[in-house]
Design an enzyme around this catalytic site. Sequence first.
Site, PDB file in Angstrom:
ATOM      1  N   ASP A 108       4.485   5.262   0.043  1.00 24.64           N
ATOM      2  CA  ASP A 108       3.504   5.544  -1.004  1.00 24.64           C
ATOM      3  C   ASP A 108       2.992   6.975  -0.906  1.00 24.64           C
ATOM      4  O   ASP A 108       2.247   7.434  -1.783  1.00 24.64           O
ATOM      5  CB  ASP A 108       2.355   4.529  -0.979  1.00 24.64           C
ATOM      6  N   ASP A 167       7.110   0.727   0.653  1.00 24.13           N
ATOM      7  CA  ASP A 167       5.681   0.523   0.862  1.00 24.13           C
ATOM      8  C   ASP A 167       5.085  -0.346  -0.245  1.00 24.13           C
ATOM      9  O   ASP A 167       5.409  -0.168  -1.428  1.00 24.13           O
ATOM     10  CB  ASP A 167       4.949   1.866   0.838  1.00 24.13           C
ATOM     11  N   LYS A 172       6.758  -2.694   3.614  1.00 20.98           N
ATOM     12  CA  LYS A 172       5.801  -2.267   4.632  1.00 20.98           C
ATOM     13  C   LYS A 172       4.397  -2.423   4.077  1.00 20.98           C
ATOM     14  O   LYS A 172       4.135  -2.085   2.914  1.00 20.98           O
ATOM     15  CB  LYS A 172       6.011  -0.809   5.054  1.00 20.98           C
ATOM     16  N   GLU A 200       0.056  -2.078   5.323  1.00 18.30           N
ATOM     17  CA  GLU A 200      -0.857  -1.524   6.306  1.00 18.30           C
ATOM     18  C   GLU A 200      -1.871  -2.568   6.764  1.00 18.30           C
ATOM     19  O   GLU A 200      -2.275  -3.447   5.999  1.00 18.30           O
ATOM     20  CB  GLU A 200      -1.605  -0.322   5.704  1.00 18.30           C
ATOM     21  N   GLU A 260       0.488   5.150  13.677  1.00 16.61           N
ATOM     22  CA  GLU A 260       0.177   6.480  13.149  1.00 16.61           C
ATOM     23  C   GLU A 260      -1.074   7.078  13.763  1.00 16.61           C
ATOM     24  O   GLU A 260      -2.119   6.432  13.864  1.00 16.61           O
ATOM     25  CB  GLU A 260       0.012   6.421  11.624  1.00 16.61           C
TER      26      GLU A 260
END
Length: 282
Positions: free
Chosen positions: A50, A89, A119, A121, A187
């Site tokens: 993204d 994403d 994916k 988050e 990250e």
Amino acid sequence: MTYGTGKSAPLTPPDITARKGGAPIVCLTAYTTPMAEIVDRHCDLVLVGDSVGMVLHGLPDTLGVTLEMMVMHGKAVRRGLKHALMVVDMPFGTYEESPEQAFRNAALLMRETGCAAVKLEGGRAMASTIGYLTERSIPVMAHVGLTPQSVNAKGGYKVQGRGAAAEIVLRDARTVAEAGAFSVVIEKVPDVLARRITADIDIPTIGIGASAACDGQILVVDDALGMFTAFQPKFAKRYAELGEMADKAVAAYAEDVRSRAFPAPEHTYGDNPQPLPGGKSA
């Protein structure tokens, strides 16, 4: 893995999981067919991130990225891949409401783009969603530490997991692994924490601003090539300065057009180019 023709078969999520503790997993982002064709020759995993919102669409962050944008860029990248595993994403707001919402949108992404995994988050808060998806044949790459879609809640793009907060990130990583994620992006966390997580969990860790000890690494390809110059994260090593090269090339083109040096006779059609003022030919 090879096809019967001898060509390398596309990698799968189980292939990536099996690389835990082995040869480092090479990952990059891609958003277009030409770039996908290049990175496919060198990478194990290609993420349609993204980050496309900031890199290609000029958005201030990733929050404005839509499902439709991810579908469009996912389709483009799919056309350029033969070997690398493709992950897409899930945009902000397309999976947080409920596992059912996440399934509908993840299934749409897989159906429309041909990606092999999605994916999303988040750590412990996303565990039930990850379990729900994986139980329904949707492979999930998790993402902990700095999660850009939570930039407002986290107060900016700060390093995560320092001091006592390290235990929070570690628990997040353990939880997404136990929930069924086939790998996890870590990250912007301290090196020591990334090493600890990598040693602690059974799925591959993919570092970005983490540690060389992670099972793999990922960068935004435009950062690595020096094409995205709005800012340069500390963790992004530039392997080229294509933005600077492109600027010089466009400046040279503009000068040639203004001086009528371009197009030259070899760039035009016709048997008798007509002279222009100054002795140049049309």
